[in-house]
Design a protein around this motif. Structure first.
Motif, PDB file in Angstrom:
ATOM      1  N   THR A  37       0.831  -1.206   0.000  1.00  0.00           N
ATOM      2  CA  THR A  37       0.000   0.000   0.000  1.00  0.00           C
ATOM      3  C   THR A  37       0.863   1.252   0.000  1.00  0.00           C
ATOM      4  O   THR A  37       0.631   2.187  -0.775  1.00  0.00           O
ATOM      5  N   PHE A  38       1.884   1.277   0.853  1.00  0.00           N
ATOM      6  CA  PHE A  38       2.757   2.443   0.938  1.00  0.00           C
ATOM      7  C   PHE A  38       3.641   2.575  -0.296  1.00  0.00           C
ATOM      8  O   PHE A  38       3.928   3.677  -0.746  1.00  0.00           O
ATOM      9  N   ASP A  39       4.086   1.445  -0.859  1.00  0.00           N
ATOM     10  CA  ASP A  39       4.876   1.502  -2.096  1.00  0.00           C
ATOM     11  C   ASP A  39       4.033   2.049  -3.247  1.00  0.00           C
ATOM     12  O   ASP A  39       4.519   2.853  -4.050  1.00  0.00           O
ATOM     13  N   ASP A  40       2.785   1.616  -3.331  1.00  0.00           N
ATOM     14  CA  ASP A  40       1.895   2.136  -4.381  1.00  0.00           C
ATOM     15  C   ASP A  40       1.649   3.635  -4.199  1.00  0.00           C
ATOM     16  O   ASP A  40       1.647   4.402  -5.156  1.00  0.00           O
ATOM     17  N   ALA A  41       1.451   4.068  -2.976  1.00  0.00           N
ATOM     18  CA  ALA A  41       1.219   5.486  -2.701  1.00  0.00           C
ATOM     19  C   ALA A  41       2.470   6.316  -2.993  1.00  0.00           C
ATOM     20  O   ALA A  41       2.366   7.464  -3.440  1.00  0.00           O
ATOM     21  N   ALA A  42       3.630   5.748  -2.784  1.00  0.00           N
ATOM     22  CA  ALA A  42       4.878   6.471  -3.054  1.00  0.00           C
ATOM     23  C   ALA A  42       5.097   6.681  -4.549  1.00  0.00           C
ATOM     24  O   ALA A  42       5.810   7.613  -4.950  1.00  0.00           O
ATOM     25  N   GLN A  43       4.488   5.849  -5.384  1.00  0.00           N
ATOM     26  CA  GLN A  43       4.661   5.956  -6.830  1.00  0.00           C
ATOM     27  C   GLN A  43       3.678   6.928  -7.481  1.00  0.00           C
ATOM     28  O   GLN A  43       3.829   7.261  -8.655  1.00  0.00           O
ATOM     29  N   ILE A  44       2.699   7.400  -6.757  1.00  0.00           N
ATOM     30  CA  ILE A  44       1.673   8.291  -7.322  1.00  0.00           C
ATOM     31  C   ILE A  44       2.285   9.545  -7.950  1.00  0.00           C
ATOM     32  O   ILE A  44       1.919   9.896  -9.079  1.00  0.00           O
ATOM     33  N   PRO A  45       3.221  10.241  -7.329  1.00  0.00           N
ATOM     34  CA  PRO A  45       3.771  11.462  -7.958  1.00  0.00           C
ATOM     35  C   PRO A  45       4.556  11.169  -9.225  1.00  0.00           C
ATOM     36  O   PRO A  45       4.755  12.066 -10.055  1.00  0.00           O
ATOM     37  N   LEU A  46       4.985   9.943  -9.423  1.00  0.00           N
ATOM     38  CA  LEU A  46       5.806   9.595 -10.580  1.00  0.00           C
ATOM     39  C   LEU A  46       4.975   9.122 -11.772  1.00  0.00           C
ATOM     40  O   LEU A  46       5.516   8.945 -12.856  1.00  0.00           O
ATOM     41  N   LYS A  47       3.704   8.909 -11.566  1.00  0.00           N
ATOM     42  CA  LYS A  47       2.843   8.425 -12.637  1.00  0.00           C
ATOM     43  C   LYS A  47       2.440   9.571 -13.564  1.00  0.00           C
ATOM     44  O   LYS A  47       2.359  10.715 -13.163  1.00  0.00           O
ATOM     45  N   ASP A  48       2.163   9.193 -14.825  1.00  0.00           N
ATOM     46  CA  ASP A  48       1.665  10.179 -15.792  1.00  0.00           C
ATOM     47  C   ASP A  48       0.237  10.550 -15.447  1.00  0.00           C
ATOM     48  O   ASP A  48      -0.475   9.830 -14.764  1.00  0.00           O
ATOM     49  N   ASP A  49      -0.197  11.715 -15.958  1.00  0.00           N
ATOM     50  CA  ASP A  49      -1.559  12.160 -15.660  1.00  0.00           C
ATOM     51  C   ASP A  49      -2.623  11.232 -16.230  1.00  0.00           C
ATOM     52  O   ASP A  49      -3.694  11.124 -15.671  1.00  0.00           O
ATOM     53  N   GLY A  50      -2.342  10.565 -17.323  1.00  0.00           N
ATOM     54  CA  GLY A  50      -3.327   9.706 -17.966  1.00  0.00           C
ATOM     55  C   GLY A  50      -3.468   8.349 -17.325  1.00  0.00           C
ATOM     56  O   GLY A  50      -4.407   7.625 -17.605  1.00  0.00           O
ATOM     57  N   GLN A  51      -2.568   7.964 -16.463  1.00  0.00           N
ATOM     58  CA  GLN A  51      -2.628   6.648 -15.859  1.00  0.00           C
ATOM     59  C   GLN A  51      -3.612   6.614 -14.698  1.00  0.00           C
ATOM     60  O   GLN A  51      -3.772   7.584 -13.983  1.00  0.00           O
TER      61      GLN A  51
END
Length: 53
Positions: A37-51
């Motif tokens: 859960t925390f790893d997924d949340a940490a990746q949010i700023p790195l994702k593209d806007d369309g994802q």
């Protein structure tokens, strides 16, 4: 029971309460089952806007 003794008692209560709260937060954050859960949340700023999340 005067005001000074009530103040000392409440200070002790808040010290114990905040220590227990901090311990609970740390246990929750370090629990192995929450890692994904925390790893997924940490990746949010790195994702593209369309994802999607």
């Amino acid at each position: 029971m005067d005001l000074d003794s009530i103040t000392v008692m409440l200070r002790s209560f808040w010290t114990v309460w905040l220590t227990l709260l901090l311990t609970g937060i740390l246990v929750y954050a370090m629990w192995p089952g929450n890692r994904r859960t925390f790893d997924d949340a940490a990746q949010i700023p790195l994702k593209d806007d369309g994802q999607e999340l």
